[in-house]
Design a protein around this motif. Structure first.
Motif: not given
Length: 466
Positions: A11-16, A36-49
């Protein structure tokens, strides 16, 4: 952040990204990752390193710590607490559904929580007849929108503090001299029987700022600084009040009072010098009091405001309660602390024990139901009495910061903040689902009670699990 903690901050990445007008492809290219990896992060399917967090912080000039605590509506726990209301008892929403909703529509979750909170605030005000409850809630929302940090006021107060410091090493004396020379106002200390019901009064006819003799030194300095703020920072304060666009004039007046007090505190504790002292001392509260001639409460409040871009302090929250447990001040600041948002609090929190240990700071590591740990500092303070026959009010003040950030605190030295013993607490009995708490006074909202006459648990209330 601890290495073990996975941060899902889609949510925070998408908002930024959206605030910068970027597509996923453009941001992925800037971060050197695949779309595709950014898309997974924005969907909370991957953690933010940690590495990506730092790149985002540099790209958007934000505090990287915010990625750990800004889930819409307080995240899963905030959503769960609201959906535990009896209004939704027939829906039987499970945690997986809430997680899907939060991942798919964070904006919708935030809209729901704001609408629900406003409904509750309005209902409580109507039920109790407390007409002033809504202005207070409106002002608090505006303060939290700014994270209780007003950079223009801080910058002006810091410049003035440096000017006054060059003129005199005694801030109170320098403030008095500025009032006399620039505003033709003299400070006069009056006996308590002359000002039995006030601590400060501006008498324009006599050209006097009148202060009660009952005020201690730090309070006298604060009130002199408050008058300077009202006279010299009015344009900046007016702009902030106008920007809030309150529909209620009482909310405007309350917000103006907060901003004026903010400037006064910033004048007593100038940002850069205060932050350096905090970091050098390990946030030693008593040392900060003495160095800046401030009260404990003034220092505690100031700690919630240190969010200057490029020079941020620890994200503290602060709450002040009376003996009945009613909160008269609460600031989440940049902490996003769920403890602050609740109108009721857990009796196992040392904040309540502070009344029995006046002037002693009680550190306590606490753990919420979601496993989040907070390091809190709790202390009772004696309020100001206006006159000799007035009761001196007693308050308890809690300062808190996520355990992840508490390592630099002098009060946390030698403690294992990650795996050491922590006091399990809830967010008040009605919102807490810990089943074996001996202190429980009421069952949690939205949980059906169960009865078994052949046995009795530690709590008088047995209820269904999630």
């Amino acid at each position: 952040m601890t290495a073990e903690r996975k941060i899902l901050a889609g949510h925070a990445v998408r908002r930024l990204r959206r605030s910068g007008g970027l597509t996923q492809v453009a941001l992925a290219d800037a971060l050197d990752i695949s779309p595709s990896y950014l898309n997974l992060i924005e969907k909370n399917q991957r953690p933010l390193s940690a590495a990506l967090m730092l790149r985002l912080a540099e790209r958007f000039d934000v505090d990287p710590r915010q990625f750990g605590g800004e889930a819409p509506g307080g995240g899963i726990e905030g959503l769960r607490r609201r959906l535990a209301d009896p209004l939704f008892a027939d829906l039987s929403l499970d945690r997986a559904e809430m997680e899907e909703w939060l991942a798919a529509a964070p904006g919708g979750v935030e809209a729901f929580t704001r609408a629900f909170d406003r409904m509750i605030e309005g209902g409580d005000a109507a039920a109790s007849g407390a007409a002033e409850a809504m202005p207070v809630a409106m002002v608090r929302r505006e303060i939290e929108r700014w994270r209780n940090h007003f950079p223009d006021l801080d910058a002006q107060a810091e410049a003035l503090a440096d000017e006054l410091r060059l003129a005199s090493g005694d801030l109170y004396g320098a403030l008095g001299e500025r009032l006399r020379q620039r505003h033709q106002l003299a400070i006069r200390i009056l006996p308590a029987d002359v000002m039995p019901d006030h601590v400060r009064r501006l008498d324009l006819h006599a050209r006097q700022l009148q202060l009660s003799e009952m005020l201690e030194g730090a309070s006298r300095t604060f009130h002199a600084a408050w008058q300077i703020a009202d006279l010299e920072a009015r344009a900046e304060i007016d702009a902030l009040v106008a920007g809030a666009a309150f529909a209620d004039r009482h909310a405007e007046r309350l917000f103006r009072r907060h901003l004026t007090a903010y400037f006064a505190a910033a004048l007593m504790m100038p940002y850069a010098r205060f932050l350096r002292a905090c970091e050098a001392s390990g946030y030693d509260l008593l040392l900060l009091q003495r160095r800046f001639g401030a009260s404990y409460e003034q220092v505690a409040h100031r700690l919630t405001t240190l969010q200057r871009v490029g020079a941020r302090g620890l994200p503290f929250f602060m709450i002040r309660i009376d003996r009945a447990g009613q909160s008269s001040k609460r600031y989440a600041g940049a902490s996003a602390a769920p403890i602050v948002e609740q109108d009721s609090r857990c009796p196992l929190w040392a904040l309540h024990r502070a009344f029995g240990n006046p002037s002693e700071i009680l550190p306590q590591l606490v753990e919420l139901e979601d496993g989040e740990r907070w390091f809190t500092l709790n202390r009772a303070t004696i309020g100001q009495a206006a006159g000799l026959r007035q009761v001196q009010a007693t308050f308890a003040i809690a300062l808190g910061v996520r355990a992840d950030y508490a390592r630099s605190l002098i009060y946390a030295r030698g403690l294992d903040l990650d795996r050491g013993d922590a006091q399990p607490i809830g967010l008040g009995c009605a919102a807490c689902t810990r089943s074996s708490c001996t202190q429980r006074s009421t069952p949690p909202r939205g949980r059906p009670l169960r009865f078994n006459e052949r046995e009795r648990g530690l709590s008088p209330f047995d209820f269904a699990a999630d």
